[in-house]
Motif scaffolding. Structure first.
Motif, PDB file in Angstrom:
ATOM      1  N   LEU A  17       4.356  -3.709   0.968  1.00  0.00           N
ATOM      2  CA  LEU A  17       4.679  -5.004   1.560  1.00  0.00           C
ATOM      3  C   LEU A  17       3.661  -5.729   2.206  1.00  0.00           C
ATOM      4  O   LEU A  17       3.599  -6.775   2.067  1.00  0.00           O
ATOM      5  CB  LEU A  17       5.874  -4.882   2.552  1.00  0.00           C
ATOM      6  CG  LEU A  17       6.420  -5.910   3.269  1.00  0.00           C
ATOM      7  CD1 LEU A  17       7.470  -6.466   2.463  1.00  0.00           C
ATOM      8  CD2 LEU A  17       6.944  -5.594   4.555  1.00  0.00           C
ATOM      9  N   CYS A  18       2.797  -4.938   3.189  1.00  0.00           N
ATOM     10  CA  CYS A  18       1.774  -5.565   3.710  1.00  0.00           C
ATOM     11  C   CYS A  18       0.578  -6.038   2.610  1.00  0.00           C
ATOM     12  O   CYS A  18      -0.080  -7.079   2.945  1.00  0.00           O
ATOM     13  CB  CYS A  18       1.243  -4.441   4.622  1.00  0.00           C
ATOM     14  SG  CYS A  18       2.295  -4.044   6.245  1.00  0.00           S
ATOM     15  N   ASP A  19       0.623  -5.386   1.521  1.00  0.00           N
ATOM     16  CA  ASP A  19      -0.681  -5.784   0.546  1.00  0.00           C
ATOM     17  C   ASP A  19      -0.075  -6.871  -0.215  1.00  0.00           C
ATOM     18  O   ASP A  19      -0.884  -7.295  -1.275  1.00  0.00           O
ATOM     19  CB  ASP A  19      -0.996  -4.541  -0.238  1.00  0.00           C
ATOM     20  CG  ASP A  19      -1.848  -3.590   0.688  1.00  0.00           C
ATOM     21  OD1 ASP A  19      -2.348  -3.933   1.696  1.00  0.00           O
ATOM     22  OD2 ASP A  19      -1.534  -2.381   0.272  1.00  0.00           O
ATOM     23  N   MET A  20       1.238  -7.186  -0.287  1.00  0.00           N
ATOM     24  CA  MET A  20       1.486  -8.254  -1.192  1.00  0.00           C
ATOM     25  C   MET A  20       1.020  -9.577  -0.973  1.00  0.00           C
ATOM     26  O   MET A  20       0.580 -10.193   0.292  1.00  0.00           O
ATOM     27  CB  MET A  20       2.971  -8.528  -1.165  1.00  0.00           C
ATOM     28  CG  MET A  20       3.831  -7.262  -1.950  1.00  0.00           C
ATOM     29  SD  MET A  20       5.554  -7.273  -1.656  1.00  0.00           S
ATOM     30  CE  MET A  20       5.992  -8.973  -2.513  1.00  0.00           C
ATOM     31  N   ARG A  21       0.476 -10.510  -1.955  1.00  0.00           N
ATOM     32  CA  ARG A  21      -0.021 -11.770  -1.919  1.00  0.00           C
ATOM     33  C   ARG A  21       0.883 -12.777  -2.555  1.00  0.00           C
ATOM     34  O   ARG A  21       1.524 -12.306  -3.604  1.00  0.00           O
ATOM     35  CB  ARG A  21      -1.404 -11.616  -2.480  1.00  0.00           C
ATOM     36  CG  ARG A  21      -2.365 -10.815  -1.791  1.00  0.00           C
ATOM     37  CD  ARG A  21      -3.822 -11.033  -2.491  1.00  0.00           C
ATOM     38  NE  ARG A  21      -4.726  -9.893  -1.629  1.00  0.00           N
ATOM     39  CZ  ARG A  21      -5.579 -10.314  -0.656  1.00  0.00           C
ATOM     40  NH1 ARG A  21      -5.356 -11.661   0.091  1.00  0.00           N
ATOM     41  NH2 ARG A  21      -6.392  -9.643  -0.172  1.00  0.00           N
ATOM     42  N   ILE A  22       0.738 -14.082  -2.245  1.00  0.00           N
ATOM     43  CA  ILE A  22       1.493 -14.924  -2.803  1.00  0.00           C
ATOM     44  C   ILE A  22       1.426 -15.075  -4.338  1.00  0.00           C
ATOM     45  O   ILE A  22       2.371 -15.283  -5.013  1.00  0.00           O
ATOM     46  CB  ILE A  22       1.332 -16.274  -2.284  1.00  0.00           C
ATOM     47  CG1 ILE A  22       1.707 -16.268  -0.676  1.00  0.00           C
ATOM     48  CG2 ILE A  22       2.276 -17.499  -2.801  1.00  0.00           C
ATOM     49  CD1 ILE A  22       1.739 -17.549   0.168  1.00  0.00           C
ATOM     50  N   GLY A  54      -3.444 -13.308   9.313  1.00  0.00           N
ATOM     51  CA  GLY A  54      -4.024 -12.237   8.480  1.00  0.00           C
ATOM     52  C   GLY A  54      -2.861 -11.337   8.033  1.00  0.00           C
ATOM     53  O   GLY A  54      -2.003 -11.791   7.875  1.00  0.00           O
ATOM     54  N   ARG A  55      -3.609 -10.142   7.504  1.00  0.00           N
ATOM     55  CA  ARG A  55      -2.659  -9.221   6.858  1.00  0.00           C
ATOM     56  C   ARG A  55      -1.781  -8.572   8.088  1.00  0.00           C
ATOM     57  O   ARG A  55      -2.344  -8.177   8.939  1.00  0.00           O
ATOM     58  CB  ARG A  55      -3.338  -8.068   6.195  1.00  0.00           C
ATOM     59  CG  ARG A  55      -2.477  -7.179   5.463  1.00  0.00           C
ATOM     60  CD  ARG A  55      -3.494  -6.086   5.032  1.00  0.00           C
ATOM     61  NE  ARG A  55      -2.864  -4.782   4.394  1.00  0.00           N
ATOM     62  CZ  ARG A  55      -2.593  -3.846   4.847  1.00  0.00           C
ATOM     63  NH1 ARG A  55      -2.669  -3.734   6.327  1.00  0.00           N
ATOM     64  NH2 ARG A  55      -1.802  -2.821   4.308  1.00  0.00           N
ATOM     65  N   MET A  56      -0.512  -8.452   7.967  1.00  0.00           N
ATOM     66  CA  MET A  56       0.450  -7.799   8.841  1.00  0.00           C
ATOM     67  C   MET A  56       0.192  -6.435   8.763  1.00  0.00           C
ATOM     68  O   MET A  56       0.068  -5.817   7.602  1.00  0.00           O
ATOM     69  CB  MET A  56       1.751  -8.090   8.541  1.00  0.00           C
ATOM     70  CG  MET A  56       2.608  -7.655   9.633  1.00  0.00           C
ATOM     71  SD  MET A  56       4.520  -8.253   9.572  1.00  0.00           S
ATOM     72  CE  MET A  56       4.200  -9.918   9.800  1.00  0.00           C
TER      73      MET A  56
END
Length: 586
Positions: A315-320, A384-386
């Motif tokens: 989930l944290c690594d997902m990009r649009i 930034g990244r969560m």
């Protein structure tokens, strides 16, 4: 590029180029045994190719000056090293991939460093040959006693802090087990390097029993409740709009509320209205009851975890750019990297989740966040990244609010929920909605082993509605038809049809047998032919279920149907059937 001759007759190729406003110099050696990081064995042609590759990286903005690294493969200990020295070498070798199948990632590196802090404080000064089983047992006892003391102090109300002023947390049994595992792994490599003969950390006495955690998942109504609770915790644009209409026209409060209803941040409001930061903050504080805060997409996070089954790290690594919400083959998103090869997959997205993600990206755009394909889908307050820990906090906060709502309705609160609990929730609901298609669910969640999927499947088997009694009867009816043929199954077929149509009633107590059997002669059947080899071809696996006792006696069933399906004569009007003689009596 400049070529320089060395004293030993070999050449050195000096590469000079500009990078990021500075003049950089890199030397490549022809000598194969050079002690620098170039690797040696360079020629004029390969040096020219390397220079072109460096210039290409500089133009792309991805070039970094190579850092000098110690030559780990040539690590030689002239004497028995201390545990601190050898553990430091072990960690560097793990990072570089010298030890193990491949180099460890950043998360694993951080985990190893955390474990080594505990190990070095106890074993650091000892030489490897001084570490024996008694010392390993003393370390185990020390950690268990230390954890118990911390628990007692925290229970008494003490505020304990570590060296970084963080709240001190006692080690759980699983953490102590991991420390002992790291100790055993380091000493295994020492045995491989012939520094010690045996590994003292491989002992049965060092085992620690870790209770298996209770894995939970939510019911469907509980998942809906926690999704709604997370949506309420997100800043509401509608409430900002209502506050703007209620404020005096043309006032600063109305202007600030209008900008907030558009999803803008306080810094953007200050720049647009020309107000001071203190003025905007004053109006924001007046709207404090409306949950004024930075939008991070709490509902979208809960919905993605519970409706797609992705891991917390995924989930944290997902990009649009990974989303394909308008694909003609169906909405889905790509998981390009995972902890297993099967984790790299395409996940199908439900229509409801598509709408949630579209609204989430629109809120990010309104707030001025980056919504390009390379931007993070779930961003922290700085864009930034969560972090995974922040996702866990969001799940806990939504779970607490959902539990309050469940109590208000007279329902039990939610169990302890983690991001992984929502992953198991998706597995459970997907198994139910897809008729227990285990293979499809495994592909969706990226399981290489079906153990976890089957674990959830086993729990669902206890909740699924079944009619095993009727299924058992249908199987027996088919077996009887295969054995005797359709024409010889009147009695059994009539009963089976009536059982399928009859309403389900609780079983009754079996009546005692009649002593006078002459009034109700026993019915027998004549076998019309040999049994077919494929007579069991129609059998399926099923779970046994006790038949109702009153249905096992055909004479107790009233209002039977004849072979054509119409009501037959009553029991008082039927003629008694004469027994059919067997072939032997003939």
């Amino acid at each position: 590029m400049k070529i320089e001759a060395q004293a030993d007759g070999t050449l050195t190729f000096r590469l000079r180029f500009g990078a990021y406003g500075k003049r950089e110099t890199i030397r490549l050696h022809e000598h194969r045994d050079c002690d620098c990081d170039c690797g040696g064995g360079w020629t004029e042609r390969t040096a020219q190719v390397e220079l072109q590759n460096i210039l290409t990286r500089v133009q792309a903005g991805i070039w970094e000056r190579p850092k000098r690294q110690p030559v780990i493969t040539e690590q030689v200990f002239r004497e028995i090293p201390t545990f601190h020295e050898y553990a430091s070498y072990w960690l560097r070798a793990k990072v570089e991939g010298v030890l193990g199948d491949k180099p460890v990632n950043e998360n694993t590196h951080a985990d190893y460093r955390s474990r080594l802090r505990h190990l070095l404080s106890f074993f650091g000064r000892y030489r490897l040959d001084e570490i024996d089983r008694d010392l390993c047992l003393a370390f185990k006892a020390h950690k268990i006693r230390e954890a118990q003391e911390i628990r007692e102090a925290l229970a008494a109300g003490a505020d304990l802090r570590d060296e970084r002023n963080r709240k001190l947390v006692p080690l759980a049994p699983v953490s102590i087990k991991r420390l002992l595992g790291a100790l055993a792994a380091i000493l295994d490599e020492a045995v491989e390097d012939e520094l010690i003969e045996v590994n003292p950390a491989r002992s049965r006495r060092l085992k620690i029993h870790v209770p298996k955690p209770k894995r939970t998942f939510l019911e469907m109504d509980e998942l809906a409740c926690i999704e709604d609770a997370a949506g309420e915790q997100d800043p509401s644009l509608d409430l900002y709009a209502q506050a703007a209409r209620a404020a005096p026209i043309g006032s600063s409060a109305a202007a600030v509320a209008v900008r907030l209803s558009e999803g803008k941040r306080q810094a953007q409001i200050v720049a647009e209205l020309g107000l001071t930061k203190s003025t905007v903050s004053f109006h924001v504080r007046k709207l404090g009851a409306l949950r004024v805060g930075r939008y991070v997409g709490r509902e979208a996070i809960i919905c993605t975890l519970g409706r797609s089954g992705v891991r917390n790290s995924e989930l944290c690594d997902m990009r649009i750019g990974h989303l394909r919400l308008h694909d003609p083959e169906g909405a889905r998103f790509r998981i390009p990297d995972a902890k297993t090869e099967t984790g790299i997959r395409d996940v199908e997205v439900s229509p409801y989740m598509v709408e949630v993600l579209i609204m989430h990206i629109d809120r990010l755009r309104r707030a001025g966040n980056d919504t390009s394909p390379d931007a993070w889908l779930f961003q922290n307050e700085r864009g930034g990244r969560m972090a995974r820990q922040r996702v866990g906090e969001i799940v806990l906060e939504a779970s607490a609010l959902a539990s309050e709502k469940m109590r208000e309705r007279g329902l039990p609160p939610l169990p302890h929920i983690t991001p992984h609990s929502l992953r198991r929730t998706y597995i459970s609901i997907s198994l139910l909605s897809n008729e227990f298609d285990v293979k499809w669910v495994m592909d969706q969640v990226g399981h290489a082993d079906s153990k976890m999927t089957m674990d959830v499947y086993a729990q669902l088997q206890q909740r699924a509605k079944r009619e095993h009694g009727a299924s058992f009867d249908r199987l027996m009816r088919k077996a009887r038809e295969q054995l005797y043929g359709r024409a010889e199954t009147d009695a059994g077929g009539v009963l089976d049809r009536q059982l399928d149509r009859a309403p389900k009633t609780p079983p009754q107590t079996r009546q005692p047998r009649r002593s006078d059997r002459s009034q109700n002669p026993r019915i027998s059947r004549e076998i019309t032919g040999p049994r077919s080899r494929d007579s069991n071809s129609g059998h399926r696996s099923f779970q046994s279920c006790a038949l109702p006792a009153e249905l096992s006696r055909r004479e107790a069933v009233d209002g039977r149907l004849d072979a054509t399906g119409s009501p037959g004569p009553r029991a008082s009007e039927r003629q008694p059937l004469a027994p059919v003689r067997s072939q032997a009596s003939r």
